[in-house]
Each structure stands twice: as structure tokens, then as C-alpha cells.
Design an enzyme around this catalytic site. Structure first.
Site, mmCIF file in Angstrom:
data_model
loop_
_atom_site.group_PDB
_atom_site.id
_atom_site.type_symbol
_atom_site.label_atom_id
_atom_site.label_comp_id
_atom_site.label_asym_id
_atom_site.label_seq_id
_atom_site.Cartn_x
_atom_site.Cartn_y
_atom_site.Cartn_z
ATOM 1 N N SER A 174 9.383 4.831 4.881
ATOM 2 C CA SER A 174 10.269 3.811 4.305
ATOM 3 C C SER A 174 11.428 4.406 3.523
ATOM 4 O O SER A 174 11.223 5.188 2.606
ATOM 5 C CB SER A 174 9.483 2.960 3.304
ATOM 6 O OG SER A 174 9.196 1.717 3.817
ATOM 7 N N HIS A 223 13.173 -0.126 8.934
ATOM 8 C CA HIS A 223 12.519 0.779 9.878
ATOM 9 C C HIS A 223 13.250 0.717 11.219
ATOM 10 O O HIS A 223 13.221 -0.304 11.894
ATOM 11 C CB HIS A 223 11.054 0.383 10.106
ATOM 12 C CG HIS A 223 10.155 0.739 8.980
ATOM 13 N ND1 HIS A 223 9.465 1.930 8.925
ATOM 14 C CD2 HIS A 223 9.814 0.075 7.865
ATOM 15 C CE1 HIS A 223 8.747 1.959 7.819
ATOM 16 N NE2 HIS A 223 8.941 0.836 7.160
ATOM 17 N N HIS A 249 3.108 -0.251 11.816
ATOM 18 C CA HIS A 249 2.019 -0.334 10.843
ATOM 19 C C HIS A 249 0.928 -1.280 11.331
ATOM 20 O O HIS A 249 1.204 -2.243 12.045
ATOM 21 C CB HIS A 249 2.552 -0.829 9.492
ATOM 22 C CG HIS A 249 3.533 0.108 8.853
ATOM 23 N ND1 HIS A 249 4.870 0.114 9.195
ATOM 24 C CD2 HIS A 249 3.374 1.069 7.916
ATOM 25 C CE1 HIS A 249 5.499 1.040 8.481
ATOM 26 N NE2 HIS A 249 4.616 1.641 7.700
ATOM 27 N N TYR A 295 -0.577 -3.459 9.598
ATOM 28 C CA TYR A 295 -0.418 -4.825 9.054
ATOM 29 C C TYR A 295 0.512 -5.693 9.903
ATOM 30 O O TYR A 295 0.566 -6.906 9.745
ATOM 31 C CB TYR A 295 0.076 -4.798 7.596
ATOM 32 C CG TYR A 295 1.425 -4.143 7.383
ATOM 33 C CD1 TYR A 295 2.610 -4.766 7.773
ATOM 34 C CD2 TYR A 295 1.502 -2.889 6.787
ATOM 35 C CE1 TYR A 295 3.840 -4.155 7.580
ATOM 36 C CE2 TYR A 295 2.729 -2.269 6.582
ATOM 37 C CZ TYR A 295 3.896 -2.908 6.986
ATOM 38 O OH TYR A 295 5.101 -2.292 6.805
ATOM 39 N N GLU A 296 1.269 -5.063 10.819
ATOM 40 C CA GLU A 296 2.141 -5.856 11.690
ATOM 41 C C GLU A 296 1.345 -6.558 12.783
ATOM 42 O O GLU A 296 1.878 -7.417 13.493
ATOM 43 C CB GLU A 296 3.210 -4.957 12.323
ATOM 44 C CG GLU A 296 4.171 -4.395 11.272
ATOM 45 C CD GLU A 296 5.173 -3.437 11.879
ATOM 46 O OE1 GLU A 296 6.103 -3.917 12.543
ATOM 47 O OE2 GLU A 296 5.033 -2.212 11.679
ATOM 48 N N ALA A 347 6.384 6.527 1.864
ATOM 49 C CA ALA A 347 6.583 6.009 0.511
ATOM 50 C C ALA A 347 5.217 5.536 0.049
ATOM 51 O O ALA A 347 4.494 4.887 0.799
ATOM 52 C CB ALA A 347 7.571 4.859 0.543
ATOM 53 N N MET A 389 0.254 2.446 3.245
ATOM 54 C CA MET A 389 -0.189 1.641 4.393
ATOM 55 C C MET A 389 0.009 2.371 5.720
ATOM 56 O O MET A 389 0.169 1.729 6.764
ATOM 57 C CB MET A 389 0.581 0.304 4.408
ATOM 58 C CG MET A 389 0.523 -0.452 3.082
ATOM 59 S SD MET A 389 1.471 -1.970 3.127
ATOM 60 C CE MET A 389 1.567 -2.406 1.378
ATOM 61 N N SER A 390 0.022 3.692 5.677
ATOM 62 C CA SER A 390 0.273 4.450 6.916
ATOM 63 C C SER A 390 -0.408 5.814 6.831
ATOM 64 O O SER A 390 -1.320 6.018 6.041
ATOM 65 C CB SER A 390 1.783 4.639 7.100
ATOM 66 O OG SER A 390 2.310 5.440 6.061
ATOM 67 N N ASN A 409 6.858 4.094 -6.707
ATOM 68 C CA ASN A 409 6.523 3.145 -7.784
ATOM 69 C C ASN A 409 5.117 3.451 -8.270
ATOM 70 O O ASN A 409 4.365 4.139 -7.570
ATOM 71 C CB ASN A 409 6.582 1.711 -7.235
ATOM 72 C CG ASN A 409 5.719 1.558 -5.997
ATOM 73 O OD1 ASN A 409 6.139 1.918 -4.889
ATOM 74 N ND2 ASN A 409 4.518 1.080 -6.174
ATOM 75 N N HIS A 464 9.016 -4.582 -2.217
ATOM 76 C CA HIS A 464 9.500 -3.608 -1.234
ATOM 77 C C HIS A 464 10.903 -3.105 -1.581
ATOM 78 O O HIS A 464 11.254 -1.973 -1.271
ATOM 79 C CB HIS A 464 9.478 -4.227 0.173
ATOM 80 C CG HIS A 464 9.751 -3.251 1.274
ATOM 81 N ND1 HIS A 464 8.940 -2.155 1.500
ATOM 82 C CD2 HIS A 464 10.738 -3.195 2.191
ATOM 83 C CE1 HIS A 464 9.433 -1.459 2.525
ATOM 84 N NE2 HIS A 464 10.520 -2.071 2.961
HETATM 85 CL CL1 6GU Z 1 1.430 0.240 -4.825
HETATM 86 N N1 6GU Z 1 0.484 0.101 -2.410
HETATM 87 C C1 6GU Z 1 0.542 0.257 -1.086
HETATM 88 N N2 6GU Z 1 -0.526 -0.117 -0.372
HETATM 89 N N3 6GU Z 1 1.586 0.778 -0.445
HETATM 90 C C2 6GU Z 1 2.636 1.153 -1.185
HETATM 91 C C3 6GU Z 1 2.651 1.012 -2.573
HETATM 92 C C4 6GU Z 1 1.525 0.470 -3.164
HETATM 93 N N4 6GU Z 1 3.831 1.482 -3.031
HETATM 94 C C5 6GU Z 1 4.526 1.890 -1.969
HETATM 95 N N5 6GU Z 1 3.812 1.714 -0.838
#
Ligand code: 6GU
Length: 273
Positions: free
Chosen positions: A31, A62, A84, A86-87, A114, A212-213, A236, A248
Site C-alpha cells: 500500500s 493498488h 488480498h 478480504y477482496e 504497510a 492483511m497480506s 500507524n 486507510h
Molecule cells: Cl492496525 N491492522 C491491519 N490488519 N492492517 C493494517 C493496519 C492495522 N495498519 C495498516 N495495515
């Protein structure tokens, strides 16, 4: 022949109709980090749309294409934009592009993403060398008939992230004066971010960063015997660790803010591994 292998070989045919480029290193860009591909000496590109049966991402930010070219003298293939879980794709679909890069001849893989920081020592904008992962919260991408042509039914995962490559990454970061954290990445399905209670749970399980990857792609690549390394951009802090809500836009903002340093590090790593 199994359906999955047939699909892979069909995708390979589509790619080979466009280019016979032989990459040594494969790169997956996360990302906000995707425009690295535009900075290399590009020799060919293949849009995912041009590849029959290929999963195409729906996330804004993306892009979906393979970029082939040189980073210094190193022939690379870059996956610009990943898909991903989740898609709604199956794990087998999610790792298909990774497998194709292995089949193109890439023996080494650099994964980037990310991620949310869960370790109290981390600050947004940090880079984290991935030393190991926890993937057991998501389905294993190797479930189903084993593709014996790619690797064994029960592949070892005791060193998914190459210690040798880890040493190269530490050395290159130090040479560039880029501080580098280290830790364990945990992959969750998303798309919702975690709750503070979940983050406490995952921290107690030994995870330092959440995303998530990546872990699924690492498993598929390791199955094929590729040598793997990974760097997370901590965009973050995870839920409950700051007063801020997660979104996001913040992930992309931080990724954009450190993109220049990230590109320098990636270039040095690709050249050094
Ligand atoms: Cl806090 N969680 C997840 N699952 N993915 C992220 C994230 C947090 N921050 C960036 N990608």
C-alpha cells in the site's frame, strides 16, 4: 494435471507471449509504496487484465501489473498491486501472482507491506525487518491438492525469512542511515481493523506488526523453495495504542511520507541480496 497447475501454466503462456524477461529477484510492493516500479529501468510490463484467469485488485491505490526491468544490474519483476483475501479471492488465487514470479525464474523474493505497529517501541514511519510471521489466523494457501511440481506436501517453515538476507537488509539500512526495527508480522483477514482487545491478544502471542497480506505469499514462495525477505512500513499504531481512529487514508499518508527512504532501502536491498 491438476486444475491449479493448468491455470498457472495458462497464465505463464499469456505472460510469455508478451515478454521473455528472466527476473532474478521478485518484488511485491505494498500500500502506498507501489510507485517504486516507475523508478526502475523498465523493459516490459504486463497488466493483470491481460493475463487470462488472473485475480485483479479492487483497492484504490493498488495498481495491477507486473513490471519487468533492472534495479542497477539486477533483473527484477515487480508485482505492482497485490490482491488480498478480504477482496473475496481464495487463498490459492491470492498467491497465484507470487507463484508465477517464481515460475518466471525469480529465486529471491522481497516482500513489502504497510502494517500497524503493535510493539510499544514502534512509531509510525518506522521500517521493520520481518524476522518471522504468524499466519495461522488465516487459511493456509497450500490447502488443496499439492502441486508436486512446485514443492512438497509438507514444506518446512522454520526459516521463512532468510537470515542471510536479513543481515543484508540490516547492513544496507545502516549504510543509508535508515533506522530499522525488527519483529514478527501477523496476517489477519481484514478488512476491518482489529479491536484493542484483539491487538492485546496478538501482542501477547508475540506479534509486533499486523497486516492483511504477506504471510500467505511467503508460504507459497517458500513452498517453491524461494529465498525470502520482508520489510514492513509501520504506517500507524494498532487499535487502542493511540487516541486516533484507524483509516486507510492515514496508512497511505504515512506510506507516502516515507516513500523516498523506502525506495532507497529497496534499491539497496535488491542490489545487495
Ligand atoms: Cl492496525 N491492522 C491491519 N490488519 N492492517 C493494517 C493496519 C492495522 N495498519 C495498516 N495495515
Amino acid at each position: 494435471m491438476s486444475k491449479a497447475l493448468e491455470k498457472l501454466q495458462n497464465c505463464m503462456r499469456c505472460i510469455r507471449e508478451k515478454t521473455d524477461f528472466q527476473p532474478e529477484v521478485a518484488l511485491i510492493l505494498g500500500s502506498g509504496l507501489g510507485d517504486y516500479a516507475e523508478s526502475i529501468d523498465i523493459r516490459a510490463e504486463v497488466s493483470y487484465r491481460e493475463i487470462e484467469g488472473f485475480p485483479v485488485s479492487t483497492v484504490p491505490g493498488h495498481k495491477g501489473r507486473f513490471v519487468f526491468g533492472y534495479v542497477n544490474q539486477v533483473p527484477v519483476v515487480i508485482m505492482q498491486g497485490r490482491v488480498h483475501y478480504y477482496e473475496g479471492y481464495s487463498m490459492e488465487e491470492v498467491v497465484l501472482p507470487t507463484r508465477l514470479m517464481g515460475m518466471m525464474g525469480a529465486k529471491k523474493l522481497l516482500l513489502t507491506n504497510a502494517a500497524g505497529g503493535m510493539n510499544f517501541e514502534f512509531t509510525p514511519g518506522d521500517f521493520m525487518l520481518i524476522t518471522d510471521h504468524i499466519s495461522s489466523m488465516v487459511p493456509n494457501p497450500l490447502i488443496g491438492t499439492n502441486l508436486d511440481e512446485l514443492g512438497p506436501r509438507f514444506p518446512d517453515m522454520s526459516e521463512v525469512y532468510s537470515r542471510r538476507m536479513g543481515r543484508v537488509i540490516r547492513k544496507e539500512a545502516e549504510k543509508l542511515g535508515i533506522p530499522l526495527k525488527e519483529g514478527v508480522y501477523i496476517q489477519l483477514t481484514g478488512p476491518s481493523y482489529e479491536t484493542p482487545a484483539e491487538i492485546r491478544m496478538f501482542r501477547s502471542l508475540g506479534a509486533d506488526a499486523v497486516g492483511m497480506s504477506t504471510a500467505c505469499e511467503a508460504i507459497a514462495a517458500r513452498h517453491m523453495g524461494m529465498e525470502i525477505c520482508g520489510i514492513s512500513c509501520i504506517t500507524n499504531l494498532a487499535a487502542g495504542m493511540s487516541a486516533r481512529e484507524l483509516n486507510h487514508a492515514e496508512v497511505q499518508e504515512t506510506a507516502d511520507r516515507v516513500a523516498k527512504q523506502f525506495k532507497e532501502l529497496v534499491t539497496a536491498v535488491v542490489t545487495g541480496i
